[in-house]
Design an enzyme around this catalytic site. Sequence first.
Site, mmCIF file in Angstrom:
data_model
loop_
_atom_site.group_PDB
_atom_site.id
_atom_site.type_symbol
_atom_site.label_atom_id
_atom_site.label_comp_id
_atom_site.label_asym_id
_atom_site.label_seq_id
_atom_site.Cartn_x
_atom_site.Cartn_y
_atom_site.Cartn_z
ATOM 1 N N TYR A 1 0.842 -1.210 0.000
ATOM 2 C CA TYR A 1 0.000 0.000 0.000
ATOM 3 C C TYR A 1 0.875 1.257 0.000
ATOM 4 C CZ TYR A 1 -3.852 3.139 1.028
ATOM 5 O OH TYR A 1 -4.780 4.139 0.950
ATOM 6 N N PHE B 1 -6.529 20.139 -24.328
ATOM 7 C CA PHE B 1 -7.329 18.948 -24.650
ATOM 8 C C PHE B 1 -8.679 19.066 -23.930
ATOM 9 C CE2 PHE B 1 -8.536 14.442 -23.950
ATOM 10 C CZ PHE B 1 -8.772 14.151 -25.279
ATOM 11 N N ASP B 2 -9.717 18.382 -24.456
ATOM 12 C CA ASP B 2 -11.088 18.521 -23.904
ATOM 13 C C ASP B 2 -11.168 18.276 -22.399
ATOM 14 O OD1 ASP B 2 -10.871 17.447 -26.463
ATOM 15 O OD2 ASP B 2 -12.608 16.152 -26.266
ATOM 16 N N ASP C 1 1.436 19.438 -20.573
ATOM 17 C CA ASP C 1 0.631 18.227 -20.733
ATOM 18 C C ASP C 1 1.446 17.316 -21.646
ATOM 19 O OD1 ASP C 1 -0.989 16.222 -21.730
ATOM 20 O OD2 ASP C 1 -2.801 17.426 -21.659
ATOM 21 N N ALA D 1 1.284 14.001 -22.548
ATOM 22 C CA ALA D 1 0.758 12.721 -23.033
ATOM 23 C C ALA D 1 1.580 12.197 -24.217
ATOM 24 C CB ALA D 1 -0.706 12.873 -23.426
ATOM 25 N N LYS E 1 -0.503 7.050 -23.598
ATOM 26 C CA LYS E 1 -0.048 7.327 -24.970
ATOM 27 C C LYS E 1 1.448 6.980 -25.041
ATOM 28 C CE LYS E 1 -3.887 9.986 -24.575
ATOM 29 N NZ LYS E 1 -4.702 9.993 -23.354
ATOM 30 N N HIS F 1 -20.605 13.697 -28.043
ATOM 31 C CA HIS F 1 -20.133 12.719 -29.034
ATOM 32 C C HIS F 1 -20.105 11.298 -28.487
ATOM 33 C CE1 HIS F 1 -16.728 14.245 -26.789
ATOM 34 N NE2 HIS F 1 -16.004 13.209 -27.132
HETATM 35 N N1 F0G Z 1 -4.158 15.271 -22.461
HETATM 36 C C1 F0G Z 1 -4.118 14.941 -23.757
HETATM 37 C C2 F0G Z 1 -3.269 15.754 -24.689
HETATM 38 C C3 F0G Z 1 -4.863 13.859 -24.241
HETATM 39 O O1 F0G Z 1 -4.824 13.550 -25.543
HETATM 40 C C4 F0G Z 1 -5.647 13.102 -23.335
HETATM 41 C C5 F0G Z 1 -6.445 11.964 -23.792
HETATM 42 C C6 F0G Z 1 -5.642 13.479 -21.977
HETATM 43 C C7 F0G Z 1 -4.884 14.569 -21.575
HETATM 44 C C8 F0G Z 1 -6.456 12.735 -20.953
HETATM 45 O O2 F0G Z 1 -5.824 11.555 -20.640
HETATM 46 O O3 F0G Z 1 -7.477 9.789 -21.335
HETATM 47 O O4 F0G Z 1 -5.558 9.289 -19.780
HETATM 48 O O5 F0G Z 1 -7.473 10.645 -18.995
HETATM 49 N N2 F0G Z 1 -6.678 11.707 -25.021
HETATM 50 C C9 F0G Z 1 -7.373 10.540 -25.536
HETATM 51 C C10 F0G Z 1 -7.542 10.671 -27.031
HETATM 52 C C11 F0G Z 1 -8.638 10.212 -24.845
HETATM 53 O O6 F0G Z 1 -8.217 9.803 -27.641
HETATM 54 O O7 F0G Z 1 -6.989 11.592 -27.645
HETATM 55 P P1 F0G Z 1 -6.631 10.243 -20.171
#
Ligand code: F0G
Length: 471
Positions: free
Chosen positions: A87, A139-140, A229, A231, A272, A463
């Site tokens: 843990y 990102f969204d 960010d 990713a 990613k 979507h």
């Molecule tokens: N930041 C970026 C640039 C991303 O592309 C994503 C996720 C996230 C943050 C969020 O990360 O999914 O691990 O919570 N992108 C995916 C896509 C969902 O299909 O582009 P997560």
Amino acid sequence: MGKLYDLHWQMPVDPAKLKKTAPFKVKSVEPVHLVSRARRRTALQRAHYNIFNLRSRDVYIDLLTDSGTGAMSQEQWAALMMGDEAYAGSVSFDLLRETVRDLFGFEHVLPAHQGRSAELVLMSHFVSKGKTVPGNLHFDTTSAHIFFQGGRIREFPQKRIFDLDDTSVFKGDIDLDRFSAYLAGHAGRVPLVIITATCNSGGGQPVSMANIREVGRLCRKYHIPLFVDSARIMENAYFIRTYEPGYSRRSIRSILRELYSHVTGMIMSAKKDGLVNIGGLIATNDGKLYDALKQYTILFDGFLTYGGLAGRDLAAVATGLREGADLDYLRFRVSQTAYLAARLHQQGIRVMLPPGGHAVYVDGLAFCPHLHWQQYPGQALTLALYLEGGVRACEIGTILRGRDPRTGRDRFNGLDLVRLAIPRRVYSFDQLDYVVSVLDRLHRKSERIRGVVITKEPKALRHFTARFALS
Ligand code: F0G
């Protein structure tokens, strides 16, 4: 810099020259089947014409996302078996922390179960009502977490990022003139700045080291923390190495170390470029900030040495990060995206140029010139692509952008794209050729692609769950 890029990318480029031999061989296989056209038609009906509702066994080539869909290596599978499930104080966490220190140069590491949980921790600390978070293009989920805390976003993309035919490099850069003017007037309401590299909402376009350095200088001037960010940071570092003068002989690790020396910290969805199916992290050298953030990690994601993950997941992330920084892997990875883009371009299909790191974006409006944007050509093409060849892609356009909360109208920005995201180490060039052949067939009879109407839609993030019918 634009010139340099053109030398490599002037289209039409011979796609065959882009092919790189894979630096791995296949040890374990997952069968895929192309189900019959009749079954694909029924599957679409059952899914209410929303590809998120398709069952993956009905999909032949799945390009819905590159997130969590990559193939792990034998070293990662072995690391899973060695996972320490303590843990607190897990050996697997130590492994992750050592890797982050070595690759990125950050002392303090907080695991997170995926990217958005890292965002929740970060935004809970920094954002509140009246605050605004600038960036290139968020990102969204990043925007959603800023809104969730009562904050606002302010984006400073380069204009050229929206020009599909502008083949210059580093279209993910922040527009420094507008950004510095904004900070000069509003620094007081900015709790942090986020650069997304590569920029997913802008086609996976990279951000240059020069831009990050300058944004870092401006943020320090105003005492504002700057986060990346990260990713797709390995792909971004690869683009810097390939296209930014002075970096061609540098290792990915040394580029990453330099990049992060300009900023306060990183958040990362490891799904990613971390080459895992689940995982994420936050890292910084600011001890005080780490102390503040760790309270949120405990609240949302469990103890700070596991952050919502099993010990074995931490071990897989640590191993995946090292593999993600491997130059041979990155060459192969980026060449797949470039190859797919170049072949589609060669067939006369309009795609975003230059191709980014993780996906190829097809212009839905150009593909379906007989459709009005309000017939959602991007969504229509996504459905047609599945019906024609069992290929699943994702609309990145009017449906995804949703409605303007003030007017209730669809937000149209002149683009209606379809994203073909390429999972890492999963598909062969042959399978990419198959995708090209399906799109090419469809392109020749594109006037038969039917538009789409929405029959049911939720208030937010429509979507994922909206229902559609063919018009
Ligand atoms: N930041 C970026 C640039 C991303 O592309 C994503 C996720 C996230 C943050 C969020 O990360 O999914 O691990 O919570 N992108 C995916 C896509 C969902 O299909 O582009 P997560």
